[in-house]
Design a protein around this motif. Structure first.
Motif, PDB file in Angstrom:
ATOM      1  N   ALA A   1       0.842  -1.203   0.000  1.00 12.29           N
ATOM      2  CA  ALA A   1       0.000   0.000   0.000  1.00 12.29           C
ATOM      3  C   ALA A   1       0.872   1.246   0.000  1.00 12.29           C
ATOM      4  O   ALA A   1       0.593   2.230  -0.703  1.00 12.29           O
ATOM      5  N   LEU A   2       1.930   1.214   0.779  1.00  9.05           N
ATOM      6  CA  LEU A   2       2.870   2.337   0.795  1.00  9.05           C
ATOM      7  C   LEU A   2       3.474   2.549  -0.584  1.00  9.05           C
ATOM      8  O   LEU A   2       3.550   3.686  -1.080  1.00  9.05           O
ATOM      9  N   ARG A   3       3.896   1.479  -1.234  1.00  6.83           N
ATOM     10  CA  ARG A   3       4.500   1.595  -2.561  1.00  6.83           C
ATOM     11  C   ARG A   3       3.526   2.244  -3.559  1.00  6.83           C
ATOM     12  O   ARG A   3       3.932   3.058  -4.393  1.00  6.83           O
ATOM     13  N   GLN A   4       2.268   1.860  -3.466  1.00  3.79           N
ATOM     14  CA  GLN A   4       1.284   2.408  -4.403  1.00  3.79           C
ATOM     15  C   GLN A   4       1.125   3.913  -4.217  1.00  3.79           C
ATOM     16  O   GLN A   4       1.044   4.650  -5.198  1.00  3.79           O
ATOM     17  N   LEU A   5       1.081   4.370  -2.976  1.00  4.01           N
ATOM     18  CA  LEU A   5       0.961   5.805  -2.740  1.00  4.01           C
ATOM     19  C   LEU A   5       2.223   6.546  -3.177  1.00  4.01           C
ATOM     20  O   LEU A   5       2.147   7.598  -3.824  1.00  4.01           O
ATOM     21  N   LEU A   6       3.368   5.999  -2.853  1.00  2.00           N
ATOM     22  CA  LEU A   6       4.616   6.652  -3.239  1.00  2.00           C
ATOM     23  C   LEU A   6       4.764   6.725  -4.755  1.00  2.00           C
ATOM     24  O   LEU A   6       5.303   7.699  -5.293  1.00  2.00           O
ATOM     25  N   ALA A   7       4.277   5.712  -5.447  1.00  2.00           N
ATOM     26  CA  ALA A   7       4.353   5.696  -6.911  1.00  2.00           C
ATOM     27  C   ALA A   7       3.521   6.804  -7.536  1.00  2.00           C
ATOM     28  O   ALA A   7       3.764   7.202  -8.686  1.00  2.00           O
ATOM     29  N   LEU A   8       2.548   7.301  -6.775  1.00  8.25           N
ATOM     30  CA  LEU A   8       1.686   8.385  -7.254  1.00  8.25           C
ATOM     31  C   LEU A   8       2.159   9.744  -6.725  1.00  8.25           C
ATOM     32  O   LEU A   8       1.414  10.721  -6.737  1.00  8.25           O
ATOM     33  N   ASP A   9       3.405   9.795  -6.272  1.00 11.11           N
ATOM     34  CA  ASP A   9       4.030  11.029  -5.766  1.00 11.11           C
ATOM     35  C   ASP A   9       3.338  11.578  -4.524  1.00 11.11           C
ATOM     36  O   ASP A   9       3.328  12.794  -4.282  1.00 11.11           O
ATOM     37  N   VAL A  10       2.763  10.689  -3.717  1.00 13.70           N
ATOM     38  CA  VAL A  10       2.188  11.084  -2.437  1.00 13.70           C
ATOM     39  C   VAL A  10       3.283  10.974  -1.377  1.00 13.70           C
ATOM     40  O   VAL A  10       3.977   9.959  -1.296  1.00 13.70           O
ATOM     41  N   VAL A  11       3.446  12.022  -0.576  1.00 17.38           N
ATOM     42  CA  VAL A  11       4.389  11.961   0.537  1.00 17.38           C
ATOM     43  C   VAL A  11       3.719  11.179   1.662  1.00 17.38           C
ATOM     44  O   VAL A  11       2.732  11.632   2.240  1.00 17.38           O
ATOM     45  N   ALA A  12       4.222   9.992   1.932  1.00 15.33           N
ATOM     46  CA  ALA A  12       3.580   9.111   2.903  1.00 15.33           C
ATOM     47  C   ALA A  12       4.594   8.579   3.900  1.00 15.33           C
ATOM     48  O   ALA A  12       5.635   8.041   3.513  1.00 15.33           O
ATOM     49  N   TYR A  13       4.282   8.777   5.191  1.00 14.68           N
ATOM     50  CA  TYR A  13       5.100   8.249   6.271  1.00 14.68           C
ATOM     51  C   TYR A  13       4.346   7.083   6.912  1.00 14.68           C
ATOM     52  O   TYR A  13       3.261   7.279   7.461  1.00 14.68           O
ATOM     53  N   PRO A  14       4.873   5.876   6.865  1.00 15.76           N
ATOM     54  CA  PRO A  14       4.186   4.731   7.454  1.00 15.76           C
ATOM     55  C   PRO A  14       4.378   4.661   8.972  1.00 15.76           C
ATOM     56  O   PRO A  14       5.418   5.066   9.511  1.00 15.76           O
ATOM     57  N   MET A  15       3.374   4.127   9.650  1.00 16.82           N
ATOM     58  CA  MET A  15       3.462   3.848  11.065  1.00 16.82           C
ATOM     59  C   MET A  15       4.311   2.593  11.279  1.00 16.82           C
ATOM     60  O   MET A  15       4.174   1.608  10.553  1.00 16.82           O
ATOM     61  N   VAL A  16       5.192   2.637  12.278  1.00 21.67           N
ATOM     62  CA  VAL A  16       6.006   1.475  12.632  1.00 21.67           C
ATOM     63  C   VAL A  16       5.583   1.053  14.041  1.00 21.67           C
ATOM     64  O   VAL A  16       6.144   1.500  15.043  1.00 21.67           O
ATOM     65  N   ARG A  17       4.549   0.240  14.106  1.00 22.74           N
ATOM     66  CA  ARG A  17       4.011  -0.222  15.388  1.00 22.74           C
ATOM     67  C   ARG A  17       3.441  -1.620  15.180  1.00 22.74           C
ATOM     68  O   ARG A  17       2.592  -1.814  14.313  1.00 22.74           O
TER      69      ARG A  17
END
Length: 220
Positions: free
Chosen positions: A41-57
């Motif tokens: 899911a993170l990869r898909q958002l990043l591929a669309l030039d969305v700045v996305a910080y994932p939660m690490v929990r």
């Protein structure tokens, strides 16, 4: 003003992005406060030039993590940075309710110098937040998400203002906790924060908060 939208799906992330969010906090399981998302899911958002910080929990509940759990957090963070994340959201406490320095230090090393780290709202369970803030600065954390130890950012506005003053631009204080279009401008005015964090599933809330803050902005 930087607006960060907390979401738990690709669709919500895109809605927030197109609504004008500057950054997305991508989670799963928001019903337990947010857990690590799937790296795809993170990869898909990043591929669309969305700045996305994932939660690490790795799980809900206590922010005190045991060695096996910290290993899982390190593995997740590696996967997220390999996917292209330029930031991530971390946090952890000791049994005594202090910043888990060992955990934060190890995750800072895994992330590397180019990845910005946000310490999440585990911060609000710490009694001495000034001491905790200094610890996080020493550990190389870039941002703290907080409601000032209160149930909402508005209720914790006085403490948030103290944290902003103490930070002296050495670390970013981001206000989060029931931030709405109705209270966002007043919250910024009361605290001096330049970043706001809120949950959303659509573009309208992002637009409304952006408009409210802009309408009350008196900076030169």
């Amino acid at each position: 003003m930087i607006l960060e939208a907390c979401v738990d799906s690709i669709d919500a992330g895109l809605q927030a992005h197109y609504g004008g969010a500057d950054r997305i906090e991508l989670c799963s399981a928001l019903d337990v406060g947010g857990l690590a998302p799937d790296s795809s899911a993170l990869r898909q958002l990043l591929a669309l030039d969305v700045v996305a910080y994932p939660m690490v929990r790795p799980r809900g509940g206590s922010f005190v993590f045991r060695p096996a759990e910290t290993d899982r957090m390190a593995e997740a963070l590696r996967a997220f940075t390999d996917a292209g994340a330029r930031g991530a959201v971390i946090g952890g406490l000791t049994d005594g309710g202090l910043v888990d320095r060992s955990l934060v230090q190890s995750l800072r090393a895994v992330a590397g110098p180019g990845v910005r780290l946000t310490f999440h709202k585990a911060f609000d369970e710490i009694t001495d937040q000034i001491e905790a803030l200094e610890a996080l600065i020493d550990l190389g954390v870039d941002r703290v998400l907080t409601s000032g130890g209160a149930a909402t950012a508005w209720e914790g506005r006085d403490r948030i203002a103290v944290l902003v003053e103490r930070a002296r631009e050495r670390i970013v204080i981001m206000a989060g906790g029931k931030v709405t279009p109705e209270n966002s401008a007043q919250l910024v005015a009361a605290t001096g924060v330049r970043e706001l964090h809120f949950r959303t599933t659509d573009a309208a809330k992002v637009n409304a908060i952006r408009a409210s803050v802009a309408a009350h902005d008196t900076s030169p």
